[in-house]
Design a protein around this motif. Structure first.
Motif, short mmCIF file in Angstrom:
data_model
loop_
_atom_site.label_atom_id
_atom_site.label_comp_id
_atom_site.label_asym_id
_atom_site.label_seq_id
_atom_site.Cartn_x
_atom_site.Cartn_y
_atom_site.Cartn_z
N LYS A 221 0.79 -1.22 0.00
CA LYS A 221 0.00 0.00 0.00
C LYS A 221 0.83 1.28 0.00
O LYS A 221 0.45 2.26 -0.64
CB LYS A 221 -0.96 -0.02 1.19
N PRO A 222 1.99 1.34 0.69
CA PRO A 222 2.78 2.58 0.68
C PRO A 222 3.26 3.00 -0.71
O PRO A 222 3.63 4.16 -0.91
CB PRO A 222 3.96 2.26 1.60
N LEU A 223 3.26 2.07 -1.67
CA LEU A 223 3.70 2.40 -3.03
C LEU A 223 2.54 2.85 -3.92
O LEU A 223 2.73 3.11 -5.11
CB LEU A 223 4.40 1.19 -3.66
N THR A 224 1.36 2.97 -3.35
CA THR A 224 0.20 3.43 -4.11
C THR A 224 0.44 4.85 -4.64
O THR A 224 0.80 5.74 -3.87
CB THR A 224 -1.05 3.43 -3.22
N GLY B 235 1.58 12.26 -8.58
CA GLY B 235 2.62 11.43 -9.17
C GLY B 235 3.52 10.74 -8.17
O GLY B 235 4.25 9.81 -8.53
N ARG B 236 3.50 11.16 -6.94
CA ARG B 236 4.30 10.52 -5.90
C ARG B 236 3.55 9.32 -5.33
O ARG B 236 2.33 9.24 -5.41
CB ARG B 236 4.61 11.50 -4.77
N SER B 237 4.29 8.40 -4.71
CA SER B 237 3.65 7.34 -3.94
C SER B 237 3.34 7.86 -2.54
O SER B 237 3.84 8.92 -2.13
CB SER B 237 4.56 6.12 -3.85
N ASN C 84 2.35 5.06 10.44
CA ASN C 84 1.87 4.01 9.55
C ASN C 84 2.24 4.36 8.12
O ASN C 84 2.19 5.53 7.73
CB ASN C 84 0.36 3.85 9.68
N GLY C 85 2.58 3.35 7.34
CA GLY C 85 3.06 3.60 5.98
C GLY C 85 1.98 3.98 4.99
O GLY C 85 2.27 4.15 3.80
#
Length: 230
Positions: free
Chosen positions: A22-25, A30-32, A102-103
């Protein structure tokens, strides 16, 4: 002063329904999610920030995206909750106080600026939003002196919600770790804080950020709301 920061990113994040952690969503800018966290951390603390990330599910994807931070691997990520991930990270961060998040939290960069005074004073706190008290969120109450008394999803009569960005002082760290060892594998880290308050007399301040945005992204509608801010 070197600020020790932990990002909890070991979970599978299945409720959001994506294959990557989920943190890479990706966000609308444009950022995660994790990239905006890193950007906020560097803006607030610069080189005085040492980031340790707890990984588990598809750990290599996070390590590849952010190779220049420290990592702790929770090999039981599919059997444990944030209490055990935080315990592993605290054990790797020496004696100093630790700021952790939390990430999956998308938050206003000013949140960390507001927290700086308490971090520099080495005082334990949880960031809170008093504008909302959702049934499914971690809620809190305070004692007569204004310190956190109860902290969980089952709190009755909560005065606000915990945001998912917190700090444990160097003085309180051992007690919190001891309580995190006691809690059940499926407990959230808030249970460890709550037990520390009861059994060790931890004095945890609620840091009100109600006027700033902070969104924990659990579901698609949370992501939509977060994208309104970034």
């Amino acid at each position: 002063m070197t600020v020790q920061i932990v990002i909890l990113a070991a979970g599978m994040g299945s409720r959001l329904g994506r294959s990557l952690p989920k943190p890479l969503t990706p966000l609308a800018d444009g950022r995660s999610i994790m990239q905006q966290q890193h950007d906020n951390i560097r803006a607030a603390f610069g080189r005085d920030a040492r980031i340790t990330t707890v990984v588990g599910y598809r750990a290599e994807t996070i390590v590849d995206a952010f190779p220049d931070v420290d990592y702790v691997y929770n090999d039981r990520y599919d059997q444990t909750n944030t209490s055990k991930s935080l315990l592993r990270a605290l054990a790797k961060t020496g004696r100093s106080g630790v700021l952790w998040m939390n990430g999956d939290v998308v938050f206003d960069p000013r949140v960390l600026g507001r927290a700086t005074e308490l971090i520099e004073a080495d005082r334990s706190f949880v960031t809170v939003d008093t504008a909302s008290v959702g049934d499914e969120e971690v809620k809190y109450t305070v004692d007569a002196e204004g310190f956190v008394k109860n902290l969980s999803k089952t709190v009755v009569g909560g005065v606000g919600e915990a945001v998912g960005i917190n700090y444990v002082s160097s003085r309180d760290k051992k007690a919190l770790m001891r309580q995190l060892q006691r809690v059940n594998d499926q407990d959230y880290f808030e249970r460890g804080i709550e037990l520390g308050i009861v059994h060790d007399g931890l004095r945890v301040e609620p840091l009100d950020i109600s006027d700033l945005y902070a969104v924990e992204v659990d579901f698609a509608e949370d992501l939509e709301r977060a994208n309104l801010f970034v």
